[in-house]
Design a protein around this motif. Structure first.
Motif, PDB file in Angstrom:
ATOM      1  N   ASP A   9       3.487 -13.636  -0.921  1.00  0.00           N
ATOM      2  CA  ASP A   9       2.539 -14.711  -1.268  1.00  0.00           C
ATOM      3  C   ASP A   9       1.812 -14.407  -2.572  1.00  0.00           C
ATOM      4  O   ASP A   9       1.647 -15.277  -3.431  1.00  0.00           O
TER       5      ASP A   9
ATOM      6  N   THR B 296      11.268   0.676   9.573  1.00  0.00           N
ATOM      7  CA  THR B 296      10.049   1.499   9.545  1.00  0.00           C
ATOM      8  C   THR B 296       8.777   0.681   9.792  1.00  0.00           C
ATOM      9  O   THR B 296       7.680   1.247   9.776  1.00  0.00           O
TER      10      THR B 296
ATOM     11  N   THR C 216      10.479  -6.756   3.464  1.00  0.00           N
ATOM     12  CA  THR C 216      10.420  -5.483   4.199  1.00  0.00           C
ATOM     13  C   THR C 216       9.764  -5.650   5.569  1.00  0.00           C
ATOM     14  O   THR C 216       9.831  -4.750   6.395  1.00  0.00           O
TER      15      THR C 216
ATOM     16  N   HIS D 179       4.559 -20.459  14.317  1.00  0.00           N
ATOM     17  CA  HIS D 179       5.058 -21.469  13.368  1.00  0.00           C
ATOM     18  C   HIS D 179       5.937 -22.496  14.092  1.00  0.00           C
ATOM     19  O   HIS D 179       5.856 -23.689  13.830  1.00  0.00           O
TER      20      HIS D 179
ATOM     21  N   SER E 159       4.156   1.756   1.800  1.00  0.00           N
ATOM     22  CA  SER E 159       5.248   1.959   2.766  1.00  0.00           C
ATOM     23  C   SER E 159       6.598   2.004   2.040  1.00  0.00           C
ATOM     24  O   SER E 159       7.504   2.732   2.444  1.00  0.00           O
TER      25      SER E 159
ATOM     26  N   LYS F  58      -9.721 -18.660   3.180  1.00  0.00           N
ATOM     27  CA  LYS F  58      -8.340 -18.181   3.172  1.00  0.00           C
ATOM     28  C   LYS F  58      -7.492 -19.439   3.261  1.00  0.00           C
ATOM     29  O   LYS F  58      -7.524 -20.147   4.277  1.00  0.00           O
TER      30      LYS F  58
ATOM     31  N   GLY G 292       4.800 -10.692   4.030  1.00  0.00           N
ATOM     32  CA  GLY G 292       4.218 -11.965   3.601  1.00  0.00           C
ATOM     33  C   GLY G 292       3.123 -11.808   2.564  1.00  0.00           C
ATOM     34  O   GLY G 292       2.997 -12.632   1.656  1.00  0.00           O
ATOM     35  N   SER G 293       2.343 -10.746   2.662  1.00  0.00           N
ATOM     36  CA  SER G 293       1.207 -10.596   1.735  1.00  0.00           C
ATOM     37  C   SER G 293       1.692 -10.379   0.303  1.00  0.00           C
ATOM     38  O   SER G 293       1.190 -11.005  -0.631  1.00  0.00           O
TER      39      SER G 293
ATOM     40  N   GLY H 263       0.782  -1.237   0.000  1.00  0.00           N
ATOM     41  CA  GLY H 263       0.000   0.000   0.000  1.00  0.00           C
ATOM     42  C   GLY H 263       0.807   1.276   0.000  1.00  0.00           C
ATOM     43  O   GLY H 263       0.255   2.362   0.083  1.00  0.00           O
TER      44      GLY H 263
ATOM     45  N   HIS I 156      -3.302 -22.315  12.946  1.00  0.00           N
ATOM     46  CA  HIS I 156      -3.260 -21.584  11.675  1.00  0.00           C
ATOM     47  C   HIS I 156      -4.505 -21.833  10.834  1.00  0.00           C
ATOM     48  O   HIS I 156      -5.063 -20.901  10.246  1.00  0.00           O
TER      49      HIS I 156
ATOM     50  N   HIS J 201      -6.808 -18.791   9.774  1.00  0.00           N
ATOM     51  CA  HIS J 201      -6.991 -18.447   8.357  1.00  0.00           C
ATOM     52  C   HIS J 201      -8.483 -18.289   8.037  1.00  0.00           C
ATOM     53  O   HIS J 201      -8.881 -17.341   7.345  1.00  0.00           O
TER      54      HIS J 201
ATOM     55  N   GLN K 214       3.117  -4.322  13.936  1.00  0.00           N
ATOM     56  CA  GLN K 214       3.417  -5.360  12.944  1.00  0.00           C
ATOM     57  C   GLN K 214       4.657  -6.170  13.343  1.00  0.00           C
ATOM     58  O   GLN K 214       4.718  -7.376  13.130  1.00  0.00           O
TER      59      GLN K 214
HETATM   60  O1  NZQ Z   1       1.205  -2.417   2.357  1.00  0.00           O
HETATM   61  P1  NZQ Z   1       2.284  -1.564   2.913  1.00  0.00           P
HETATM   62  O2  NZQ Z   1       2.049  -0.122   2.780  1.00  0.00           O
HETATM   63  O3  NZQ Z   1       3.652  -1.994   2.422  1.00  0.00           O
HETATM   64  O4  NZQ Z   1       2.273  -1.793   4.514  1.00  0.00           O
HETATM   65  C1  NZQ Z   1       2.492  -3.091   5.077  1.00  0.00           C
HETATM   66  C2  NZQ Z   1       1.202  -3.700   5.636  1.00  0.00           C
HETATM   67  O5  NZQ Z   1       0.255  -2.750   5.928  1.00  0.00           O
HETATM   68  C3  NZQ Z   1       3.317  -2.907   6.318  1.00  0.00           C
HETATM   69  N1  NZQ Z   1       4.755  -2.931   6.053  1.00  0.00           N
HETATM   70  C4  NZQ Z   1       5.486  -3.926   5.518  1.00  0.00           C
HETATM   71  N2  NZQ Z   1       6.790  -3.609   5.521  1.00  0.00           N
HETATM   72  C5  NZQ Z   1       6.885  -2.360   6.046  1.00  0.00           C
HETATM   73  C6  NZQ Z   1       5.586  -1.926   6.383  1.00  0.00           C
HETATM   74  N3  NZQ Z   1       5.336  -0.711   6.912  1.00  0.00           N
HETATM   75  C7  NZQ Z   1       6.395   0.093   7.116  1.00  0.00           C
HETATM   76  N4  NZQ Z   1       7.670  -0.274   6.859  1.00  0.00           N
HETATM   77  C8  NZQ Z   1       7.957  -1.475   6.332  1.00  0.00           C
HETATM   78  N5  NZQ Z   1       9.234  -1.840   6.104  1.00  0.00           N
HETATM   79  O6  NZQ Z   1       2.981  -4.007   7.144  1.00  0.00           O
HETATM   80  C9  NZQ Z   1       1.623  -4.350   6.934  1.00  0.00           C
HETATM   81  C10 NZQ Z   1       1.472  -5.820   6.956  1.00  0.00           C
HETATM   82  O7  NZQ Z   1       2.161  -6.428   5.878  1.00  0.00           O
HETATM   83  P2  NZQ Z   1       1.865  -7.943   5.505  1.00  0.00           P
HETATM   84  O8  NZQ Z   1       2.733  -8.322   4.372  1.00  0.00           O
HETATM   85  O9  NZQ Z   1       0.399  -8.158   5.340  1.00  0.00           O
HETATM   86  O10 NZQ Z   1       2.298  -8.700   6.847  1.00  0.00           O
HETATM   87  P3  NZQ Z   1       2.851 -10.129   7.071  1.00  0.00           P
HETATM   88  O11 NZQ Z   1       4.273 -10.218   6.660  1.00  0.00           O
HETATM   89  O12 NZQ Z   1       2.509 -10.473   8.461  1.00  0.00           O
HETATM   90  O13 NZQ Z   1       2.015 -11.072   6.063  1.00  0.00           O
HETATM   91  C11 NZQ Z   1       0.737 -11.544   6.408  1.00  0.00           C
HETATM   92  C12 NZQ Z   1       0.214 -12.500   5.342  1.00  0.00           C
HETATM   93  O14 NZQ Z   1       1.056 -13.655   5.196  1.00  0.00           O
HETATM   94  C13 NZQ Z   1       0.267 -14.854   5.388  1.00  0.00           C
HETATM   95  C14 NZQ Z   1      -0.799 -14.371   6.340  1.00  0.00           C
HETATM   96  O15 NZQ Z   1      -1.905 -15.249   6.396  1.00  0.00           O
HETATM   97  C15 NZQ Z   1      -1.155 -13.028   5.746  1.00  0.00           C
HETATM   98  O16 NZQ Z   1      -1.984 -13.178   4.619  1.00  0.00           O
HETATM   99  N6  NZQ Z   1       1.114 -15.967   5.822  1.00  0.00           N
HETATM  100  C16 NZQ Z   1       1.950 -16.526   4.918  1.00  0.00           C
HETATM  101  C17 NZQ Z   1       2.742 -17.610   5.232  1.00  0.00           C
HETATM  102  C18 NZQ Z   1       3.619 -18.276   4.225  1.00  0.00           C
HETATM  103  N7  NZQ Z   1       3.426 -18.035   2.954  1.00  0.00           N
HETATM  104  O17 NZQ Z   1       4.504 -19.047   4.576  1.00  0.00           O
HETATM  105  C19 NZQ Z   1       2.755 -18.219   6.566  1.00  0.00           C
HETATM  106  C20 NZQ Z   1       1.972 -17.487   7.584  1.00  0.00           C
HETATM  107  O18 NZQ Z   1       1.445 -18.418   8.488  1.00  0.00           O
HETATM  108  C21 NZQ Z   1       0.865 -16.623   7.094  1.00  0.00           C
HETATM  109  O19 NZQ Z   1      -0.343 -17.348   6.971  1.00  0.00           O
END
Ligand code: NZQ
Ligand code: ZN
Length: 386
Positions: free
Chosen positions: A103, A182, A140, A198, A42, A162, A99-100, A40, A267, A271, A187
């Motif tokens: 993935d 940052t 990040t 995990h 960042s 999910k 992760g988002s 979004g 998990h 989910h 988070q």
């Molecule tokens: O979107 P932006 O603006 O970048 O902001 C993100 C988001 O709002 C922010 N962010 C990330 N890096 C940043 C930062 N803000 C400031 N500075 C930075 N350097 O953080 C927020 C969350 O990011 P997100 O990627 O959603 O978080 P996370 O890494 O926790 O990922 C969550 C997703 O991963 C899945 C989860 O279910 C969820 O959908 N998972 C994936 C797994 C896998 N593939 O192995 C295992 C896990 O169990 C999990 O299910």
């Protein structure tokens, strides 16, 4: 231990300033058309996108940006990225995010190589994709360890699921702790609790008994607990963040499940909660874990007692194994409060009229832990989490 075959295809570049030091080298030999995917915004605010763009431009790459990947990425967003990748004849996808983003890109990379619908292919026909646009990840936000495996967690809004889709294994992952400075503290903490989860879920997998996989696991848990506390004390502690970043990668690179069955029940439940509420993954896990473990207590005494003594430093003196197991759950609950994570769905702001029965009924039940739960018991657990 069960038998296993272990393969780790991801080249990991772990260092401060590792993007400037290693990105050009990691991208050597890739095609010209690069898609940089991010969330979004960042990465715009903290300058990481500009740094990555400049390196790729100096290598003569043509860049397409794909932005707006949301936390809990949707299948619709995967489709959007796929269309863009096909339209621009993308040769390489570079995920820049947590992760988002990571993935979402895994699945785009597979979906862009086939006209078949991946969800249908995997869930209705039991077939997995085998060709992918090559991918690289620049992490990040630590926590999920998503850069280390080929499973992607995607929300299918139409099907209200999910769930995991098989995607591309990353050819490289760049882990620069400075890129995480940052991250909002909320988070940092929820992501790190996800890493701890995990570890715990991997640890719960059968068979029980003395094994190296679990010994490495317990070291990871101790490290995560210690470094969450250190980061809370000093948010600028790069060393603590470095540890959390590597621990997250270790927890999901496959080493902690070697020779073990799948016991990721917390998990699976979280989910589905996420499919209905779009909640934060790590926070959902923080609420579910202690409640789930109270339900698993009688069948998991040895495992929990082991964690009490060897992760949470609870003295075994004068305590039965059952008392130690209970002490583990109490220590975990107290830690969740100590680090400011929620202990109820209400604290998470989840709506009171959430349909918990449908969530419980649509949750995948895992076979590989000490006791297989029923959908009825999952509903009881969800209600105890409210
Ligand atoms: O979107 P932006 O603006 O970048 O902001 C993100 C988001 O709002 C922010 N962010 C990330 N890096 C940043 C930062 N803000 C400031 N500075 C930075 N350097 O953080 C927020 C969350 O990011 P997100 O990627 O959603 O978080 P996370 O890494 O926790 O990922 C969550 C997703 O991963 C899945 C989860 O279910 C969820 O959908 N998972 C994936 C797994 C896998 N593939 O192995 C295992 C896990 O169990 C999990 O299910
Ligand atoms: Zn997780």
């Amino acid at each position: 231990m069960n038998s296993f075959i272990f393969r780790m295809p991801v080249n990991v570049y772990f260092d401060e300033h590792s993007v400037s030091k290693h990105l050009a080298e990691a991208m050597k030999g890739t095609g010209r058309n690069i898609m940089i995917a991010y969330g979004g915004g960042s990465v715009k605010k903290n300058g990481s996108l500009a740094e990555v763009r400049a390196i790729l431009e100096s290598e003569g790459k043509d860049i397409t940006e794909f932005s707006g990947i949301m936390p809990n990425p949707t299948y619709r967003k995967v489709k959007e990225g796929t269309e863009l990748a096909k339209k621009n004849h993308i040769d390489f996808i570079l995920a820049l995010g947590g992760g988002s983003v990571i993935d979402c890109c895994k699945v785009i990379s597979a979906q862009a190589m086939t006209d078949e619908d991946l969800w249908k292919m995997e869930y209705e026909e039991g077939r997995m994709p085998s060709s992918f646009i090559p991918t690289g990840a620049i992490v990040t936000a630590f926590g999920t360890g998503a850069e280390m495996n080929s499973g992607a967690v995607i929300t299918n809004e139409e099907k209200k699921m999910k769930s995991s889709l098989r995607g591309a294994p990353y050819s490289f992952a760049i882990l620069d702790p400075l890129y995480t400075m940052t991250m909002p503290m909320r988070q940092v903490i929820s992501g790190s609790f996800d890493s701890l989860s995990h570890c715990m879920e991997s640890f719960m997998g059968l068979p029980e008994g003395d094994n190296l996989t679990d010994d490495i696991n317990k070291a990871c848990q101790r490290n995560i607990i210690r470094n969450i506390r250190a980061t809370l004390l000093n948010p600028d502690d790069v060393k603590a963040r470095s540890e959390l970043m590597w621990a997250a990668a270790m927890a999901e690179n496959g080493i902690l499940i070697l020779g073990k069955d799948n016991a990721f029940q917390a998990h699976m439940l979280e989910h589905q909660l996420g499919a209905y509420t779009d909640c934060n993954h790590g926070e959902g896990l923080a609420v579910i874990h202690p409640v789930l473990y109270r339900h698993m207590l009688s069948s998991s005494v040895e495992k929990f007692a082991d964690l009490a003594v060897n992760v949470w430093d609870i003295s075994p003196e004068g305590k039965s194994r059952e008392e130690l197991a209970e002490a583990f759950i109490s220590a975990l609950s107290a830690f969740i409060k100590e680090i400011g994570l929620p202990s109820s769905f209400r604290e998470m702001g989840i709506a009171a009229d959430t349909d918990y029965k449908t969530i419980a009924d649509s949750t995948i039940i895992v076979e590989g832990s000490s006791r297989k739960l029923s959908h009825e018991e999952l509903l009881t657990i969800l209600k105890e989490c409210i």
